[in-house]
Design a protein around this motif. Sequence first.
Motif, short mmCIF file in Angstrom:
data_model
loop_
_atom_site.label_atom_id
_atom_site.label_comp_id
_atom_site.label_asym_id
_atom_site.label_seq_id
_atom_site.Cartn_x
_atom_site.Cartn_y
_atom_site.Cartn_z
N ARG A 34 137.80 98.93 27.35
CA ARG A 34 137.42 97.54 27.04
C ARG A 34 137.49 97.29 25.53
O ARG A 34 137.94 96.25 25.08
CB ARG A 34 136.00 97.28 27.56
N LEU A 35 137.01 98.28 24.73
CA LEU A 35 137.06 98.15 23.27
C LEU A 35 138.51 98.02 22.82
O LEU A 35 138.84 97.18 21.96
CB LEU A 35 136.40 99.35 22.59
N THR A 36 139.37 98.84 23.40
CA THR A 36 140.80 98.80 23.05
C THR A 36 141.39 97.44 23.39
O THR A 36 142.11 96.84 22.59
CB THR A 36 141.57 99.90 23.79
N GLU A 37 141.06 96.94 24.58
CA GLU A 37 141.57 95.62 25.01
C GLU A 37 141.16 94.54 24.03
O GLU A 37 141.96 93.68 23.66
CB GLU A 37 140.94 95.24 26.36
N LEU A 38 139.89 94.55 23.63
CA LEU A 38 139.39 93.51 22.73
C LEU A 38 140.09 93.58 21.37
O LEU A 38 140.44 92.54 20.79
CB LEU A 38 137.88 93.64 22.56
N LEU A 39 140.32 94.78 20.88
CA LEU A 39 140.99 94.91 19.58
C LEU A 39 142.45 94.49 19.69
O LEU A 39 142.98 93.82 18.80
CB LEU A 39 140.87 96.35 19.06
N GLU A 40 143.07 94.87 20.81
CA GLU A 40 144.49 94.49 21.00
C GLU A 40 144.64 93.00 21.17
O GLU A 40 145.69 92.43 20.86
CB GLU A 40 145.09 95.25 22.18
N ALA A 41 143.58 92.35 21.70
CA ALA A 41 143.63 90.90 21.85
C ALA A 41 143.44 90.19 20.52
O ALA A 41 143.57 88.97 20.43
CB ALA A 41 142.56 90.44 22.84
N GLY A 42 143.12 90.98 19.48
CA GLY A 42 143.10 90.41 18.13
C GLY A 42 141.74 90.02 17.59
O GLY A 42 141.67 89.27 16.61
N THR A 43 140.64 90.56 18.16
CA THR A 43 139.35 90.18 17.60
C THR A 43 139.22 90.70 16.17
O THR A 43 139.66 91.80 15.85
CB THR A 43 138.18 90.70 18.47
#
Lengths: 122, 136
Positions: free
Chosen positions: A33-42
């Motif tokens: 989930r952390l990876t997803e959020l960072l990849e989404a550009g947060t």
Amino acid sequence: MDLSLATRVVAAHTVLEVGGEVDVYTAPKLRERLTELLEAGTRALVVDLGKVEFLDSTGLGVLVGGLKRSRAAGATFSLVCSRDSLLKIFRITALDQVLPLYPTVEAAVGSATEGDGVGDAS
Amino acid sequence: MATVRLEFSPEPAHVRTARLVGVAVARKAGLPEDRLDEVRLAIGEACGRAVTRHQRHGLREPIVVEMSDDNPYTVRVTDRAPDGIETRHTDPVDEITEEASLLLLTGVADEFAVSPAEDGNGSVVSMTWPLKRSRR
């Protein structure tokens, strides 16, 4: 579910609310989930551990990994934790010297900005 | 001599079960509530370590957890991994995780030791917590 994950936005920060138990079984889900959020550009990630009842070394590793990946992506990373049993874990491992810990979400999102210009009520 | 003995397939999903049983035996043995969190954490760390060691070698043998409610309350976690007690890590985060695990084990168990299994196959993590039976 042993682990719950919920996301919300507070003052342009992505707050990931983690609940339940973070251990060798559930930690990979948190990492994902952390990876997803960072990849989404947060640009600003806050991990709220307020509802976490158990955290082990695998969980600590995922949080350290989250900090590293955030830095590499140019995003800020902070943790919210006020439960004594969890704070003890950060202290014993000296990771309280590495991970930015705040007692509340408000403190975590307010740390970079001061004085939101709350108007006077007159 | 074990009071409760648990064997589980080396999968992360079962570590929680071992934690729950370990805490139940500790509570029955008379360990005070404020130390049960330590037991939960220590058993979790020891079992997580054992699962990781089995997975690294593709071992399907069960991990064995023995809990004795004598004084001191004692937990022994035995794995069958053929490698030495030390492991090599390529990822720095894995190294931090392992260091954290050892720090937690040393920090929350009254006595903690890692030694080779008696038959030389694997390792045993043993942890103890003395029971202070006081009348107030």
